[in-house]
Scaffold this motif. Structure first.
Motif, PDB file in Angstrom:
ATOM      1  N   MET A  63       0.829  -1.344  -0.067  1.00 52.80           N
ATOM      2  CA  MET A  63       0.032  -0.046   0.063  1.00 52.80           C
ATOM      3  C   MET A  63       0.798   1.123   0.074  1.00 52.80           C
ATOM      4  N   PHE A  64       1.852   1.098   0.794  1.00 54.31           N
ATOM      5  CA  PHE A  64       2.808   2.318   0.762  1.00 54.31           C
ATOM      6  C   PHE A  64       3.395   2.540  -0.538  1.00 54.31           C
ATOM      7  N   ALA A 108       3.790  -1.440 -12.864  1.00 52.29           N
ATOM      8  CA  ALA A 108       3.069  -0.036 -12.074  1.00 52.29           C
ATOM      9  C   ALA A 108       2.645  -0.298 -10.730  1.00 52.29           C
ATOM     10  N   GLY A 109       2.702  -1.456 -10.005  1.00 55.26           N
ATOM     11  CA  GLY A 109       2.475  -1.585  -8.759  1.00 55.26           C
ATOM     12  C   GLY A 109       1.418  -2.864  -8.549  1.00 55.26           C
ATOM     13  N   CYS A 110       0.734  -2.986  -7.435  1.00 57.43           N
ATOM     14  CA  CYS A 110      -0.302  -4.048  -6.741  1.00 57.43           C
ATOM     15  C   CYS A 110      -1.716  -3.561  -6.582  1.00 57.43           C
ATOM     16  N   THR A 111      -2.114  -2.467  -7.215  1.00 60.28           N
ATOM     17  CA  THR A 111      -3.425  -2.042  -6.837  1.00 60.28           C
ATOM     18  C   THR A 111      -4.214  -2.031  -8.150  1.00 60.28           C
ATOM     19  N   THR A 112      -5.494  -2.165  -7.915  1.00 59.72           N
ATOM     20  CA  THR A 112      -6.622  -2.109  -8.743  1.00 59.72           C
ATOM     21  C   THR A 112      -7.791  -1.442  -8.333  1.00 59.72           C
ATOM     22  N   PRO A 156     -10.762   3.816   0.305  1.00 55.19           N
ATOM     23  CA  PRO A 156     -11.642   4.320  -0.504  1.00 55.19           C
ATOM     24  C   PRO A 156     -10.929   4.964  -1.826  1.00 55.19           C
ATOM     25  N   LEU A 157     -11.506   5.256  -2.871  1.00 57.73           N
ATOM     26  CA  LEU A 157     -10.930   5.858  -4.028  1.00 57.73           C
ATOM     27  C   LEU A 157     -10.301   7.113  -3.928  1.00 57.73           C
ATOM     28  N   SER A 158     -10.744   7.808  -3.041  1.00 58.64           N
ATOM     29  CA  SER A 158     -10.255   9.174  -2.762  1.00 58.64           C
ATOM     30  C   SER A 158      -8.970   9.054  -1.988  1.00 58.64           C
ATOM     31  N   THR A 159      -8.460   8.029  -1.544  1.00 58.27           N
ATOM     32  CA  THR A 159      -7.170   7.772  -1.149  1.00 58.27           C
ATOM     33  C   THR A 159      -6.049   8.093  -2.383  1.00 58.27           C
ATOM     34  N   ALA A 160      -6.253   7.829  -3.537  1.00 60.56           N
ATOM     35  CA  ALA A 160      -5.406   7.808  -4.728  1.00 60.56           C
ATOM     36  C   ALA A 160      -6.085   8.902  -5.692  1.00 60.56           C
ATOM     37  N   ASP A 161      -5.100  10.179  -5.757  1.00 66.96           N
ATOM     38  CA  ASP A 161      -5.447  11.068  -6.818  1.00 66.96           C
ATOM     39  C   ASP A 161      -5.250  10.759  -8.058  1.00 66.96           C
ATOM     40  N   ARG A 168      -1.523   9.701  -8.764  1.00 64.27           N
ATOM     41  CA  ARG A 168      -1.102   8.181  -8.545  1.00 64.27           C
ATOM     42  C   ARG A 168      -2.079   7.169  -9.287  1.00 64.27           C
ATOM     43  N   LEU A 169      -3.193   7.366  -9.637  1.00 65.95           N
ATOM     44  CA  LEU A 169      -4.096   6.629 -10.370  1.00 65.95           C
ATOM     45  C   LEU A 169      -3.232   6.478 -11.774  1.00 65.95           C
ATOM     46  N   GLU A 170      -2.922   7.436 -12.208  1.00 70.28           N
ATOM     47  CA  GLU A 170      -1.996   7.386 -13.727  1.00 70.28           C
ATOM     48  C   GLU A 170      -0.852   6.576 -13.392  1.00 70.28           C
ATOM     49  N   ALA A 171      -0.100   6.536 -12.271  1.00 68.50           N
ATOM     50  CA  ALA A 171       1.030   5.943 -11.794  1.00 68.50           C
ATOM     51  C   ALA A 171       0.970   4.478 -11.852  1.00 68.50           C
ATOM     52  N   LEU A 172      -0.385   4.045 -11.514  1.00 71.29           N
ATOM     53  CA  LEU A 172      -0.892   2.680 -11.350  1.00 71.29           C
ATOM     54  C   LEU A 172      -1.300   2.282 -12.483  1.00 71.29           C
TER      55      LEU A 172
END
Length: 480
Positions: free
Chosen positions: A137-138, A234-238, A305-310, A313-317
């Motif tokens: 997450m970090f 990109a990471g581990c998040t969806t 929550p979706l608000s956690t990632a601006d 960050r979403l583009e980076a992921l």
């Protein structure tokens, strides 16, 4: 008792929790501000002759059968040490990848030794947590202040030793349980220093009531979900949408990965969906796997929550939020879909075993009458258990009791009982039931072949010679 964290780690002789054995347990208790409470705990467990350790595990940890035989205690006493430490009121047990690995070994150990395998996880204000998804997450949501490493494919690495080394966290010896515990505490302290808000938030998710509240099945509100299953450069998040409680497991919430367009399966029948969810990718042919995933609310899942990632960050992921929301609307609008998905997850084939030691999940819960006897079994003298055994109703229990006595109190066995025990051990080491288990013949050939190779490192050869000696002794004492 004041709230405390019991940071722990196991070193094992294999990767199959119900079959393989624990070699070493280490733990350090701290406050929630990482201040130590009492002395560290380090314990080793002796091996019984009904089991063959895997050479790969010994080469990884450096722990040989001879070391645990000389330093260790019986499995009964070892289980007591672990259960006592983890059962202290208001304790949160935590490790690095502990929920998916170490906790499963602990459950199997407690089960074999007549403890409730789950009680220490929830009773008296207790809980469990895990650091590996905290680090994921970090990395994905708040990466600043922590050094990250990538493998040759460009995928971020979340191995304990790699993270510790990159961030100057003391880790004297990888795969030594106590050293791993100290490194885990160091990484947790670092994460908390860099972003205490995210640390505190994820810590709250050790409570399944909090997870259930955030996976809202009424509104089917999409959330961020971080998991090793989604690992990519990109990471581990969806972004996932929660769909239903699992029909066979109330702790499972079935979700869908919204990055994937669902239009090719929304009208499919139950059997078609089931095939594309549970069939191996190599056997699916031209069809793509449907990315349905069970999130277990009792395993500290990393959701937010979706608000956690601006947007940055979403583009980076590499997540397209608008497209994910469009897919969510398609799913919400499809009538009867939830019922079909529940049917897909109902009556899933589960792996069953004949061996009662392996039936912690495939067998039923022990009846209350047996549970009342278990405490007496753990405290009774072995001779009393043999001459006046407790009345046990579960069909697994009498056989497990016989093995419990033979493993932990072999000196009490008569000549006839010793012969019966040797026969049992022979059958187990010659033809172990789990596919992943190693038999004595394969073990000896593997060790011999590695010793014969010129490219085997000298340090490995020292361990391999010990393994060969142990295997030959096991062959002599059990099979001759």
């Amino acid at each position: 008792m004041a709230f405390s964290l019991l940071w722990y780690d196991l070193e094992t002789f294999g990767r199959h929790p119900q079959w393989d054995r624990i070699a070493q347990f280490a733990a350090i208790r701290t406050t929630d501000t990482f201040e130590s409470i009492g002395d560290p705990i380090v314990a080793y467990c002796r091996l019984s002759p009904d089991y063959v350790p895997h050479p790969d595990a010994a080469l990884l940890t450096g722990i040989t059968p001879q070391e645990v035989q000389s330093k260790g205690m019986s499995e009964r006493d070892f289980a007591e040490v672990i259960n006592d430490a983890m059962s202290v009121a208001a304790t949160c047990t935590v490790g690095f990848n502990s929920i998916r690995f170490d906790d499963e070994f602990v459950r199997a150990l407690l089960y074999r030794n007549f403890y409730d395998p789950y009680r220490r996880e929830y009773e008296n204000g207790n809980s469990r947590w895990d650091i590996i998804d905290l680090m994921r997450m970090f990395h994905d949501l708040r990466p600043e202040g922590i050094e990250w490493q990538r493998d040759e494919r460009g995928v971020p690495v979340f191995r304990l030793e790699t993270l510790a080394r990159a961030n100057g966290v003391v880790h004297e010896r990888a795969h030594d349980a106590l050293s791993d515990v100290r490194a885990t505490i160091g990484l947790a302290r670092l994460a908390n220093e860099q972003n205490p808000r995210l640390f505190k938030y994820y810590f709250s998710l050790r409570r399944k009531e909090e997870v259930r509240r955030r996976l809202n099945l009424q509104s089917m509100e999409p959330v961020l979900h971080t998991s090793g299953m989604f690992s990519s450069p990109a990471g581990c998040t969806t972004i996932v949408i929660p769909l239903s409680v699992g029909p066979e497991n109330p702790n499972e919430i079935i979700c869908y990965d919204l990055r994937r367009d669902p239009s090719d399966w929304l009208d499919a029948d139950v059997e078609s969906i089931r095939r594309r969810v549970f069939t191996r990718s190599a056997e699916l042919g031209p069809d793509e796997r449907i990315p349905l995933k069970g999130i277990h609310i009792n395993r500290s899942p990393a959701i937010a929550p979706l608000s956690t990632a601006d947007q940055r960050r979403l583009e980076a992921l590499e997540i397209d939020r608008d497209l994910c929301m469009k897919h969510a609307e398609m799913i919400r609008a499809k009538s009867g879909l939830i019922q079909r998905i529940r049917a897909v997850y109902a009556n899933r084939p589960a792996r069953s075993y004949r061996d009662p030691d392996l039936q912690i999940y495939s067998g039923d819960f022990f009846p209350d009458e047996d549970r009342e006897e278990f405490e007496e079994i753990r405290t009774a003298h072995p001779e009393a258990l043999k001459t006046d055994p407790p009345k046990l109703y579960d069909q697994r229990a009498p056989e497990m009791l016989w093995r419990y006595i033979a493993r932990n109190f072999p000196e009490t066995l008569t000549d006839e009982e010793q012969q019966k025990w040797r026969s049992f051990c022979a059958s187990r080491i010659l033809t172990p039931e789990p596919e992943a288990a190693i038999d004595i013949g394969t073990y000896l050939r593997d060790v011999d072949n590695r010793l014969a190779r010129v490219d085997t490192p000298a340090a490995d050869k020292v361990i391999l010679k010990s393994l060969l000696e142990y295997g030959r002794e096991l062959e002599k004492s059990v099979l001759s």
